[in-house]
Design an enzyme around this catalytic site. Structure first.
Site, mmCIF file in Angstrom:
data_model
loop_
_atom_site.group_PDB
_atom_site.id
_atom_site.type_symbol
_atom_site.label_atom_id
_atom_site.label_comp_id
_atom_site.label_asym_id
_atom_site.label_seq_id
_atom_site.Cartn_x
_atom_site.Cartn_y
_atom_site.Cartn_z
ATOM 1 N N TYR A 174 -34.988 -51.511 -9.329
ATOM 2 C CA TYR A 174 -35.254 -51.814 -10.729
ATOM 3 C C TYR A 174 -35.659 -53.285 -10.924
ATOM 4 O O TYR A 174 -36.765 -53.590 -11.347
ATOM 5 C CB TYR A 174 -34.019 -51.544 -11.593
ATOM 6 C CG TYR A 174 -33.493 -50.142 -11.624
ATOM 7 C CD1 TYR A 174 -34.271 -49.041 -11.240
ATOM 8 C CD2 TYR A 174 -32.194 -49.888 -12.070
ATOM 9 C CE1 TYR A 174 -33.770 -47.749 -11.294
ATOM 10 C CE2 TYR A 174 -31.688 -48.597 -12.132
ATOM 11 C CZ TYR A 174 -32.473 -47.531 -11.737
ATOM 12 O OH TYR A 174 -31.964 -46.268 -11.790
ATOM 13 N N SER A 175 -34.706 -54.183 -10.636
ATOM 14 C CA SER A 175 -34.852 -55.600 -10.992
ATOM 15 C C SER A 175 -35.970 -56.279 -10.208
ATOM 16 O O SER A 175 -36.223 -55.959 -9.044
ATOM 17 C CB SER A 175 -33.535 -56.342 -10.751
ATOM 18 O OG SER A 175 -32.493 -55.786 -11.523
ATOM 19 N N SER A 207 -28.792 -53.643 -3.548
ATOM 20 C CA SER A 207 -27.747 -53.387 -2.557
ATOM 21 C C SER A 207 -28.048 -52.077 -1.843
ATOM 22 O O SER A 207 -28.567 -51.132 -2.429
ATOM 23 C CB SER A 207 -26.374 -53.328 -3.228
ATOM 24 O OG SER A 207 -26.344 -52.340 -4.221
ATOM 25 N N GLU A 290 -24.737 -44.683 -14.579
ATOM 26 C CA GLU A 290 -24.166 -45.843 -13.895
ATOM 27 C C GLU A 290 -23.033 -46.456 -14.715
ATOM 28 O O GLU A 290 -21.985 -46.819 -14.180
ATOM 29 C CB GLU A 290 -25.267 -46.879 -13.647
ATOM 30 C CG GLU A 290 -24.834 -48.044 -12.774
ATOM 31 C CD GLU A 290 -25.993 -48.972 -12.428
ATOM 32 O OE1 GLU A 290 -25.760 -49.934 -11.689
ATOM 33 O OE2 GLU A 290 -27.122 -48.726 -12.906
#
Length: 324
Positions: A174-175, A207, A290
């Protein structure tokens, strides 16, 4: 579409009750007025410990309908027939998933039981009261939850059981360095090339990227639309040329986060989740899962601490229980 509506109502209800439970653990809930103490032993105020667990749970949830009692009876029979403290955890998980007890609110075709939220909560309590793991993946499994909501039937056939069994290593793509917390400001692009998309861009703070088989990727597929539109959501294969993972070493020496550089990597259009240019809405579902999963983990941690200190559980599954 109807399943998505039901899922959203269920998930938002769970998230809402979780917020109430975290904010006001001393708030008595008039719908569930009894206090639960030492649930591992099934002790519920107003009920004898000798009562069958199905009766205890039905009493606790104020349920006496034929559907609920029959489901509880079936769940108890499954526990009695298969559960043991000595059972192999992987074997137990597989039994639970194949019997449909892991994702109670999902369609039967995708390893669920199509239960209402109330019935599912009662079954979860039945397992919980006896210290038996199993249900809850329909609330906390980010990967499978996103797949069952937006994946095609072919993707669900290929991945759903593996995701529930935790046999697929996943990461979030995403980021980005230039977008900060504004996920709609992404600049990673996906350009159509026949039945595939060619992806170029960079992701950060990822991660698990070094060992991931797939990543849930958002990429811009239409630059002419407003930023919250023109984004598509992909089930992106990580093990391919053009995907480079670099660890981000922090001041503590830890390097669990990574940068992911994507150069002319490819993803088939069949691995797109949701409609073209509607990935923002798929992302909201993934983020909701999430948040619920993180909230559940926090509650379980708080409950464990509370049990050690006072031998009582304050909350379970987002329902407020009055602490005496």
């Amino acid at each position: 579409l109807e399943f998505r509506r039901v899922l959203f109502r269920s998930m938002w209800g769970i998230a809402y009750r979780a917020e109430i439970a975290r904010a006001r653990v001393d708030l008595p809930d008039p719908e569930f007025p009894i206090t639960i103490t030492r649930p591992m032993h099934g002790r519920v105020s107003g009920m004898s410990p000798a009562q069958p667990m199905t009766t205890v749970v039905a009493y606790r949830f104020g349920m006496s309908g034929d559907v609920t009692t029959e489901v509880l009876r079936e769940a108890q029979e499954f526990i009695d027939a298969h559960w043991s403290t000595e059972v192999d955890p992987d074997e137990w998980r597989e039994r639970v998933i194949d019997a449909g007890w892991a994702a109670l609110r999902w369609p039967k075709k995708w390893h669920g039981r199509e239960l209402s939220d109330d019935d599912a909560s009662a079954v979860e309590a039945l397992f919980f009261e006896q210290g038996v793991p199993g249900p809850g993946q329909d609330k906390t499994n980010l990967w499978a939850g996103t797949m069952v909501t937006y994946g095609s039937d072919s993707l669900r056939d290929e991945f759903m059981r593996k995701l529930l069994l935790d046999e697929v290593a996943m990461c979030l793509l995403y980021s980005e360095p230039g977008a900060g917390s504004d996920l709609a400001g992404i600049r990673t692009s996906a350009v159509r090339d026949g039945d595939e998309w060619v992806v170029n861009g960079q992701k950060v703070w990822t991660s698990g990227a070094k060992t991931a088989d797939y990543g849930m990727l958002i990429a811009r597929t239409d630059w002419d639309q407003p930023k919250h539109r023109g984004i598509s959501f992909f089930w992106f294969p990580m093990n391919q040329p053009g995907v480079e993972v670099r660890p981000l070493r922090q001041a503590t020496g830890d390097s669990r986060f990574n940068e992911v550089f994507i150069t002319d990597a490819r993803v088939h259009d069949s691995h797109r989740l949701g409609d073209l240019n509607s990935g923002w809405w798929v992302l909201q579902t993934a983020l909701m899962y999430e948040r619920v999963a993180m909230g559940g983990g926090r509650r379980r941690s708080e409950e464990h601490t509370s049990e050690l200190q006072s031998h009582s559980f304050i909350s379970y599954a987002g329902f407020c229980l009055k602490k005496k």
